[in-house]
Design a protein around this motif. Sequence first.
Motif, mmCIF file in Angstrom:
data_model
loop_
_atom_site.group_PDB
_atom_site.id
_atom_site.type_symbol
_atom_site.label_atom_id
_atom_site.label_comp_id
_atom_site.label_asym_id
_atom_site.label_seq_id
_atom_site.Cartn_x
_atom_site.Cartn_y
_atom_site.Cartn_z
ATOM 1 N N ARG A 21 33.208 50.597 25.483
ATOM 2 C CA ARG A 21 32.630 49.310 25.075
ATOM 3 C C ARG A 21 33.710 48.233 24.900
ATOM 4 O O ARG A 21 33.491 47.080 25.264
ATOM 5 N N ARG A 54 34.271 31.252 25.903
ATOM 6 C CA ARG A 54 33.610 32.458 26.427
ATOM 7 C C ARG A 54 33.874 32.614 27.919
ATOM 8 O O ARG A 54 34.062 33.712 28.411
ATOM 9 N N ARG A 62 30.973 40.724 18.067
ATOM 10 C CA ARG A 62 30.944 41.703 19.158
ATOM 11 C C ARG A 62 31.763 42.941 18.802
ATOM 12 O O ARG A 62 31.325 44.070 19.000
ATOM 13 N N ASP A 121 40.390 39.703 38.094
ATOM 14 C CA ASP A 121 39.087 39.150 37.765
ATOM 15 C C ASP A 121 38.127 39.114 38.952
ATOM 16 O O ASP A 121 36.955 38.821 38.788
ATOM 17 N N ARG A 141 32.589 44.751 38.506
ATOM 18 C CA ARG A 141 32.511 45.396 37.187
ATOM 19 C C ARG A 141 32.374 46.911 37.327
ATOM 20 O O ARG A 141 32.965 47.675 36.582
ATOM 21 N N TYR A 162 36.513 42.965 29.923
ATOM 22 C CA TYR A 162 36.161 42.522 31.271
ATOM 23 C C TYR A 162 35.173 41.361 31.224
ATOM 24 O O TYR A 162 35.312 40.375 31.945
ATOM 25 N N ASP A 163 34.177 41.484 30.351
ATOM 26 C CA ASP A 163 33.074 40.522 30.315
ATOM 27 C C ASP A 163 33.408 39.212 29.612
ATOM 28 O O ASP A 163 32.843 38.172 29.942
ATOM 29 N N GLU A 164 34.277 39.270 28.611
ATOM 30 C CA GLU A 164 34.524 38.082 27.794
ATOM 31 C C GLU A 164 36.017 37.805 27.663
ATOM 32 O O GLU A 164 36.712 38.460 26.884
ATOM 33 N N LEU A 207 34.853 47.208 28.419
ATOM 34 C CA LEU A 207 33.875 46.342 29.082
ATOM 35 C C LEU A 207 33.825 44.964 28.432
ATOM 36 O O LEU A 207 33.644 43.957 29.124
ATOM 37 N N LEU A 208 33.996 44.900 27.131
ATOM 38 C CA LEU A 208 34.069 43.606 26.448
ATOM 39 C C LEU A 208 35.254 42.801 26.986
ATOM 40 O O LEU A 208 35.143 41.604 27.230
ATOM 41 N N ARG A 219 34.794 49.775 35.811
ATOM 42 C CA ARG A 219 34.277 50.825 34.928
ATOM 43 C C ARG A 219 34.600 52.222 35.483
ATOM 44 O O ARG A 219 35.002 53.106 34.738
#
Length: 195
Positions: free
Chosen positions: A96, A28, A72, A169, A173, A102-104, A99-100, A177
């Motif tokens: 979505r 993760r 997810r 990275d 965020r 970016y986040d994971e 963003l997924l 976006r």
Amino acid sequence: MTEPGPRLRADAQRNVEDIRRAALDVFRIGGLSSPLGEVARAAGVSKGTIYHRFGGRQGLIDAVVEDLVAERITGIIATVDTIADPVERFEEYLRRIWLLQYDEPAANDVLLRALPASEAVNSLCEHASEAAGRLLGDAQATGRIRHDLTPDDVYLLIWERGIIARACDQQPREGYRRRFEYTLAGLRAPAEPSP
């Protein structure tokens, strides 16, 4: 999941569960290319134990990808399918998914097809691509999304966004976006000129 086989001793079963939990945590944070040594340290086992129980990186990834990413992605598809407007549904899917990514990092690896040998990862990626194609077709039928946009274009936009998320990275965020909203605006059909 691991293939059913002979029943494991209690300590061996604990090792398997510890390795799975550690892999979920490590992947993760660092993505699917995280060193197996990190997973082994987090699980309190040797790398050899991971190879013995899972056959190596590929087997371990296949054993955890469902818990790691599939829920997810299928959750995103289920959520956007409840949106009535086809254009909003399509755009929200992309928001979505982006963003997924970016986040994971692990989800990003799946969507980038970073592990072409993994049947589980490829199946999950295909499921996401099929959903994107269906949502695109519904949105285009309204006339409000560019008619020349193809499912391959959408796949490549997801792929490009994943490369951006991976390479940048350190970007905030909210900036990430804000910039993908420009991409979404470019997917809309041009307004008809006034008479």
